[in-house]
Scaffold this active site. Structure first.
Site, PDB file in Angstrom:
ATOM      1  N   CYS A  82       0.858  -1.311  -0.002  1.00 50.16           N
ATOM      2  CA  CYS A  82      -0.109  -0.109  -0.085  1.00 50.16           C
ATOM      3  C   CYS A  82       1.018   1.056  -0.130  1.00 50.16           C
ATOM      4  O   CYS A  82       1.804   1.423   0.905  1.00 50.16           O
ATOM      5  CB  CYS A  82      -0.958   0.011   1.205  1.00 50.16           C
ATOM      6  SG  CYS A  82      -1.953   1.235   1.374  1.00 50.16           S
ATOM      7  N   CYS A  88      -1.379   5.890   6.928  1.00 52.90           N
ATOM      8  CA  CYS A  88      -2.671   5.320   7.238  1.00 52.90           C
ATOM      9  C   CYS A  88      -2.656   4.650   8.480  1.00 52.90           C
ATOM     10  O   CYS A  88      -1.797   3.719   8.520  1.00 52.90           O
ATOM     11  CB  CYS A  88      -3.439   4.650   6.144  1.00 52.90           C
ATOM     12  SG  CYS A  88      -4.753   3.745   6.551  1.00 52.90           S
ATOM     13  N   CYS A 178      -7.135   1.239  -1.454  1.00 52.24           N
ATOM     14  CA  CYS A 178      -6.932   0.591  -0.294  1.00 52.24           C
ATOM     15  C   CYS A 178      -6.920  -1.128  -0.652  1.00 52.24           C
ATOM     16  O   CYS A 178      -7.652  -1.601  -1.142  1.00 52.24           O
ATOM     17  CB  CYS A 178      -7.946   0.567   0.828  1.00 52.24           C
ATOM     18  SG  CYS A 178      -7.548  -0.429   2.249  1.00 52.24           S
ATOM     19  N   GLN A 300     -19.010 -10.125   9.999  1.00 52.99           N
ATOM     20  CA  GLN A 300     -17.694 -10.509  10.020  1.00 52.99           C
ATOM     21  C   GLN A 300     -17.187  -9.941   8.345  1.00 52.99           C
ATOM     22  O   GLN A 300     -17.731 -10.070   7.533  1.00 52.99           O
ATOM     23  CB  GLN A 300     -17.622 -11.931  10.127  1.00 52.99           C
ATOM     24  CG  GLN A 300     -17.768 -12.649  11.197  1.00 52.99           C
ATOM     25  CD  GLN A 300     -16.923 -12.120  12.429  1.00 52.99           C
ATOM     26  OE1 GLN A 300     -16.048 -11.426  12.153  1.00 52.99           O
ATOM     27  NE2 GLN A 300     -17.197 -12.482  13.627  1.00 52.99           N
ATOM     28  N   PHE A 329     -24.084 -14.507  22.391  1.00 51.22           N
ATOM     29  CA  PHE A 329     -23.812 -13.304  21.550  1.00 51.22           C
ATOM     30  C   PHE A 329     -23.975 -13.768  20.091  1.00 51.22           C
ATOM     31  O   PHE A 329     -23.308 -13.644  19.337  1.00 51.22           O
ATOM     32  CB  PHE A 329     -22.586 -12.969  22.001  1.00 51.22           C
ATOM     33  CG  PHE A 329     -22.154 -12.833  23.263  1.00 51.22           C
ATOM     34  CD1 PHE A 329     -22.202 -11.676  23.975  1.00 51.22           C
ATOM     35  CD2 PHE A 329     -21.470 -14.095  24.119  1.00 51.22           C
ATOM     36  CE1 PHE A 329     -21.964 -11.375  25.328  1.00 51.22           C
ATOM     37  CE2 PHE A 329     -21.124 -13.814  25.320  1.00 51.22           C
ATOM     38  CZ  PHE A 329     -21.340 -12.614  26.013  1.00 51.22           C
ATOM     39  N   ASN A 334     -25.353 -15.641  12.737  1.00 47.73           N
ATOM     40  CA  ASN A 334     -24.024 -16.292  11.715  1.00 47.73           C
ATOM     41  C   ASN A 334     -23.717 -17.543  12.091  1.00 47.73           C
ATOM     42  O   ASN A 334     -23.549 -18.363  10.919  1.00 47.73           O
ATOM     43  CB  ASN A 334     -23.146 -15.525  12.047  1.00 47.73           C
ATOM     44  CG  ASN A 334     -21.764 -15.419  10.997  1.00 47.73           C
ATOM     45  OD1 ASN A 334     -21.969 -15.446   9.733  1.00 47.73           O
ATOM     46  ND2 ASN A 334     -20.743 -16.001  11.537  1.00 47.73           N
ATOM     47  N   GLU A 350     -28.847 -12.865  22.670  1.00 50.40           N
ATOM     48  CA  GLU A 350     -28.257 -11.646  22.220  1.00 50.40           C
ATOM     49  C   GLU A 350     -28.860 -10.562  22.960  1.00 50.40           C
ATOM     50  O   GLU A 350     -29.617 -10.496  23.522  1.00 50.40           O
ATOM     51  CB  GLU A 350     -28.734 -11.470  20.551  1.00 50.40           C
ATOM     52  CG  GLU A 350     -28.052  -9.956  20.115  1.00 50.40           C
ATOM     53  CD  GLU A 350     -26.553  -9.957  20.158  1.00 50.40           C
ATOM     54  OE1 GLU A 350     -26.251  -8.972  20.468  1.00 50.40           O
ATOM     55  OE2 GLU A 350     -25.562 -10.687  19.911  1.00 50.40           O
ATOM     56  N   ASP A 399     -19.525 -16.146  21.088  1.00 48.61           N
ATOM     57  CA  ASP A 399     -18.806 -15.217  20.301  1.00 48.61           C
ATOM     58  C   ASP A 399     -18.826 -13.512  20.474  1.00 48.61           C
ATOM     59  O   ASP A 399     -19.706 -12.821  20.028  1.00 48.61           O
ATOM     60  CB  ASP A 399     -19.281 -15.329  18.746  1.00 48.61           C
ATOM     61  CG  ASP A 399     -18.399 -14.477  17.749  1.00 48.61           C
ATOM     62  OD1 ASP A 399     -17.328 -13.955  18.095  1.00 48.61           O
ATOM     63  OD2 ASP A 399     -18.803 -14.622  16.510  1.00 48.61           O
ATOM     64  N   CYS A 425     -12.229 -12.038  19.560  1.00 49.44           N
ATOM     65  CA  CYS A 425     -11.713 -10.936  18.814  1.00 49.44           C
ATOM     66  C   CYS A 425     -10.777 -10.207  19.611  1.00 49.44           C
ATOM     67  O   CYS A 425     -10.352  -9.149  19.254  1.00 49.44           O
ATOM     68  CB  CYS A 425     -12.892 -10.061  18.260  1.00 49.44           C
ATOM     69  SG  CYS A 425     -13.884  -9.282  19.388  1.00 49.44           S
TER      70      CYS A 425
END
EC number: 2.1.1.190
Length: 469
Positions: A82, A88, A178, A300, A329, A334, A350, A399, A425
């Site tokens: 990039c 950035c 990008c 995602q 969650f 998904n 959720e 998740d 995550c």
């Protein structure tokens, strides 16, 4: 009583030039060397490199420096793809070979696990230096991201800068393309810049979001679908006038965009405002399930990794036709939709009712009658909720967001659910929550990286736990 405030002390800078040897990368992928018996942090360098730097900040316990030149390069260094890398703030690791990026992320998790397990004095002990690593889930390291928010700033001459935030500042880096965005989105920046220059009311735009999604035409009886379309969401701080609406409509027609206007309260397709065909957004899973979503919903961002992640979750959990599965969650469903095609029953939970409603609708659209979805605060005590009382769950998938699931894993352990699959995550909260599960009788069976965000410091992980009883 009067309050007295001291002005912030500006960091000391010396502009001193140094030559140092880089020892390691910190958790954020920033190089660490030693100078004057304290760490000095340098972005853009790699371990074992000898570099010339300029000191830009001095503190009592650390310093920061800017890279000037590299005297001795690491064998792991590659040329960033990039043109904006280094300015950035989106990517951190483009200078590091892909396999070395994965090793860096794996070591990051190992270090956090070691720290978490040792500080909490977990019994039984596990050898965090030899975690049961499985093959990493990977996609193409470039052109993988299907959703991004693009910043917009106008100067005093009404000239637009569009792009992503620079490192450690609120200023935008002007982006021309990008390489981590999927191809149709990667090249959208010059078109947006040209459009913004023609707007009559420039101060009305907050930001622009771009998404690649499948589009269903809701104005037709048979819901004609187009795959991999470009969706442009315009955040408007003021109502858009007819001239600017017409301009967006012109660009949408010319470049096959599907434009949505977001006024902060609701999101309306431009077609609903101006007249024309309305549409819905969705993406497809490997098993052909369709997940419908709104442009402001979390999805995602790496389609290929998402599908591989779901396939691995099903394989690791070894879902049987007799299984009752809890999906915490669960978001839009998904994982739930895929689980329901193999299990006897899936209960998805959720925190937001709007997401519960959308997950329910997604299960109905996909013809699944063995899914039920509920709203609950999973960061509080939920063992007395009706969807738990009297139920026996064979397996649970969770998740959570970056804050992790400290309350949830403690209650999962109380239920003694035999099999737990944790999708994370954030490696720090994953390490904390894993220590809780191990301390309560769970064994860490498998762990793998999921390279959802290649070229960045961000780490996604999947872990399988089984109860020792």
């Amino acid at each position: 009583m009067a309050n007295y405030f001291k002005a912030a002390v500006k960091p000391k800078t010396s502009n001193q030039r140094l030559t140092v040897t880089v020892d390691k990368l910190d958790m954020n992928g920033v190089g660490v060397a030693r100078w004057q018996n304290k760490p000095i942090f340098i972005a853009g360098v790699l371990p074992d490199e000898i570099v010339d730097v300029k000191v830009i900040e001095q503190k009592s316990k650390y310093a920061r420096a800017k890279l000037i030149s590299i005297d001795k390069q690491s064998a792991s260094r590659v040329i960033p793809q990039c043109q904006h890398f280094g300015l950035c703030g989106g990517c951190d690791l483009q200078m590091l070979a892909l396999e070395e990026q994965l090793l860096f992320k794996q070591q990051k998790i190992t270090d956090l696990f070691s720290r978490s397990f040792s500080t909490q004095n977990i019994t039984p002990e596990i050898n965090t230096a030899h975690l049961p690593w499985q093959a990493a889930i990977k996609s193409s390291p470039w052109h993988y991201r299907r959703k991004a928010r693009i910043g917009v700033q106008f100067d005093k001459n009404a000239q637009a800068t569009i792009g992503f935030r620079q490192k450690s500042t609120n200023q935008l880096a002007a982006i021309k393309s990008c390489p981590v965005l999927v191809e149709p989105l990667s090249a959208i920046f010059p078109l947006l810049k040209k459009l913004l220059a023609q707007l009559t009311v420039k101060s009305a735009i907050g930001h622009i979001e771009v998404i690649q999604a499948d589009i269903s035409d809701t104005s037709s009886a048979d819901k004609i679908q187009k795959d991999n379309q470009v969706v442009v969401v315009v955040r408007q701080l003021k109502p858009m006038n007819d001239t600017d609406i017409g301009l967006w409509q012109l660009y949408a027609q010319r470049h096959c965009w599907h434009v949505i206007i977001d006024d902060g309260n609701k999101q309306l397709p431009l077609a609903d405002i101006k007249g024309g065909d309305s549409f819905e957004l969705s993406y497809e899973l490997t098993d052909t399930s369709k997940v419908y979503f709104s442009s402001n919903d979390f999805i995602q961002i790496n389609h290929q990794v998402n599908n591989a992640m779901i396939s691995q979750a099903l394989a690791w959990l070894n879902i049987l036709a007799t299984d009752n599965v809890l999906d915490l969650f669960c978001g839009l469903g998904n994982f739930s939709l895929a689980l329901a095609k193999h299990a006897k029953r899936v209960v998805g939970v959720e925190g937001m009712q709007t997401m519960v409603d959308k997950a329910t609708q997604n299960s109905l659209v996909n013809g699944l009658d063995n899914c039920q979805f509920y709203q609950a605060d999973l960061n509080s005590h939920w063992l007395l909720e009706p969807w738990v009382q009297g139920q026996v769950f064979d397996k649970v998938l969770l998740d959570p967001a970056r804050a992790g699931a400290e309350q949830a894993v403690s209650q999962i352990a109380e239920l003694k659910i035999p099999c737990v699959l944790y999708v994370s995550c954030d490696p720090a909260t994953l390490a904390r929550d894993s220590a809780i599960l191990v301390s309560k009788g769970y064994k860490l069976e498998k762990i793998s990286l999921m390279d959802m965000f290649s070229q960045t410091k961000h780490v996604e992980t999947m872990i399988l736990f089984t109860h020792t009883s």
